[in-house]
Design a protein around this motif. Structure first.
Motif, mmCIF file in Angstrom:
data_model
loop_
_atom_site.group_PDB
_atom_site.id
_atom_site.type_symbol
_atom_site.label_atom_id
_atom_site.label_comp_id
_atom_site.label_asym_id
_atom_site.label_seq_id
_atom_site.Cartn_x
_atom_site.Cartn_y
_atom_site.Cartn_z
ATOM 1 N N SER A 74 3.749 69.297 -29.888
ATOM 2 C CA SER A 74 4.124 70.582 -30.411
ATOM 3 C C SER A 74 5.262 70.617 -31.527
ATOM 4 C CB SER A 74 4.198 71.669 -29.509
ATOM 5 O OG SER A 74 5.440 71.302 -28.710
ATOM 6 N N ALA A 75 5.896 69.227 -31.698
ATOM 7 C CA ALA A 75 7.118 69.211 -32.556
ATOM 8 C C ALA A 75 6.596 69.401 -34.125
ATOM 9 C CB ALA A 75 7.820 68.132 -32.223
ATOM 10 N N TYR A 76 5.351 68.771 -34.235
ATOM 11 C CA TYR A 76 4.836 68.882 -35.579
ATOM 12 C C TYR A 76 4.318 70.210 -35.804
ATOM 13 C CZ TYR A 76 5.872 63.971 -34.804
ATOM 14 O OH TYR A 76 6.503 62.757 -34.438
ATOM 15 N N ARG A 77 5.037 70.912 -36.833
ATOM 16 C CA ARG A 77 4.627 72.006 -37.382
ATOM 17 C C ARG A 77 3.586 72.094 -38.458
ATOM 18 N NH1 ARG A 77 6.430 73.534 -33.091
ATOM 19 N NH2 ARG A 77 8.454 73.994 -32.660
ATOM 20 N N THR A 78 3.599 73.397 -39.017
ATOM 21 C CA THR A 78 2.552 73.711 -39.967
ATOM 22 C C THR A 78 2.543 72.552 -41.228
ATOM 23 O OG1 THR A 78 2.670 75.912 -39.421
ATOM 24 C CG2 THR A 78 1.558 75.362 -41.406
ATOM 25 N N ALA A 79 3.776 72.296 -41.735
ATOM 26 C CA ALA A 79 4.057 71.353 -42.832
ATOM 27 C C ALA A 79 3.342 70.040 -42.826
ATOM 28 C CB ALA A 79 5.654 71.378 -43.071
ATOM 29 N N VAL A 80 3.376 69.612 -41.480
ATOM 30 C CA VAL A 80 3.064 68.308 -41.246
ATOM 31 C C VAL A 80 1.455 68.405 -41.290
ATOM 32 C CG1 VAL A 80 2.842 66.357 -39.587
ATOM 33 C CG2 VAL A 80 4.932 67.340 -39.950
ATOM 34 N N ILE A 81 0.986 69.531 -40.525
ATOM 35 C CA ILE A 81 -0.669 69.576 -40.560
ATOM 36 C C ILE A 81 -1.119 69.822 -41.755
ATOM 37 C CG2 ILE A 81 -2.320 70.993 -39.556
ATOM 38 C CD1 ILE A 81 -0.328 71.441 -37.010
ATOM 39 N N GLU A 82 -0.601 70.574 -42.839
ATOM 40 C CA GLU A 82 -0.981 70.888 -44.083
ATOM 41 C C GLU A 82 -0.981 69.448 -44.986
ATOM 42 O OE1 GLU A 82 1.249 73.940 -45.542
ATOM 43 O OE2 GLU A 82 0.251 75.601 -44.262
ATOM 44 N N HIS A 83 0.180 68.763 -44.663
ATOM 45 C CA HIS A 83 0.294 67.564 -45.495
ATOM 46 C C HIS A 83 -0.781 66.708 -45.147
ATOM 47 C CE1 HIS A 83 2.101 64.164 -47.783
ATOM 48 N NE2 HIS A 83 2.152 63.549 -46.584
ATOM 49 N N ALA A 84 -1.063 66.487 -43.891
ATOM 50 C CA ALA A 84 -2.114 65.710 -43.380
ATOM 51 C C ALA A 84 -3.475 66.123 -43.768
ATOM 52 C CB ALA A 84 -2.213 65.434 -41.676
ATOM 53 N N ALA A 85 -3.989 67.297 -44.076
ATOM 54 C CA ALA A 85 -5.027 67.704 -44.671
ATOM 55 C C ALA A 85 -5.207 67.356 -45.973
ATOM 56 C CB ALA A 85 -5.128 69.383 -44.474
ATOM 57 N N THR A 86 -4.211 67.398 -46.877
ATOM 58 C CA THR A 86 -4.356 66.999 -48.266
ATOM 59 C C THR A 86 -4.394 65.279 -48.160
ATOM 60 O OG1 THR A 86 -1.729 66.593 -48.353
ATOM 61 C CG2 THR A 86 -2.789 68.745 -48.955
ATOM 62 N N LEU A 87 -4.168 64.628 -47.065
ATOM 63 C CA LEU A 87 -4.658 63.493 -47.287
ATOM 64 C C LEU A 87 -5.771 62.937 -46.385
ATOM 65 C CD1 LEU A 87 -1.017 62.032 -45.883
ATOM 66 C CD2 LEU A 87 -1.892 61.756 -47.984
ATOM 67 N N GLY A 88 -6.394 63.834 -46.095
ATOM 68 C CA GLY A 88 -7.851 63.921 -45.441
ATOM 69 C C GLY A 88 -7.682 63.424 -43.940
ATOM 70 N N ILE A 89 -6.611 63.879 -43.204
ATOM 71 C CA ILE A 89 -6.317 63.463 -41.814
ATOM 72 C C ILE A 89 -6.288 64.919 -41.157
ATOM 73 C CG2 ILE A 89 -4.895 62.380 -40.124
ATOM 74 C CD1 ILE A 89 -3.775 60.645 -42.166
ATOM 75 N N ASP A 90 -7.043 64.929 -39.914
ATOM 76 C CA ASP A 90 -7.271 66.021 -39.157
ATOM 77 C C ASP A 90 -6.196 65.848 -38.091
ATOM 78 O OD1 ASP A 90 -7.683 68.488 -37.764
ATOM 79 O OD2 ASP A 90 -9.268 67.386 -36.855
#
Length: 124
Positions: free
Chosen positions: A35-51
């Motif tokens: 849970s330490a990884y917030r929205t910015a990390v999840i959104e960045h991963a989505a731009t890289l094609g990683i869920d």
């Protein structure tokens, strides 16, 4: 793998790790995080094609409970601690710590391939 100084927060390190991983291994499409990884990390991963799936602890659970995917990380840390140089903070640079982790994992995999048991320095 990414080893950082203790002063580096999880968010910026997560961004850097995802970028490095996506460049080196473009086939990766799934990652698990705490849970330490917030929205910015999840959104960045989505731009890289990683869920990125955040593994959360059930608030109703009392005491210890093994969380899905998190136990594999904790188990790996246990294996790394069998190497004395990693059990203490001997290294001054994160790159040296990263190199020692590589050596420890090479040793672990070589022992698995040859069927040798892992010697331990504990209890000596």
């Amino acid at each position: 793998m990414l080893v950082t100084a203790a002063s580096v927060q999880d968010g910026p390190a997560g961004l850097q790790l995802l970028t490095k991983t996506a460049a080196a291994h473009p086939a990766i499409c799934k990652a698990w995080a705490d849970s330490a990884y917030r929205t910015a990390v999840i959104e960045h991963a989505a731009t890289l094609g990683i869920d990125v799936e955040v593994v959360r602890r059930d608030p109703a659970t009392r005491g210890f409970a093994a969380l899905p995917r998190r136990w594999t990380v904790e188990r790996t840390f246990g294996w790394l601690m069998l190497h004395r140089r990693l059990a203490r903070d001997y290294e001054a640079l994160p790159t040296r710590s990263e190199a020692m982790i590589h050596v420890a994992m090479i040793d672990l995999m070589a022992r698995r391939c040859t069927g040798e048991s892992t010697p331990t320095w504990r209890g000596t």
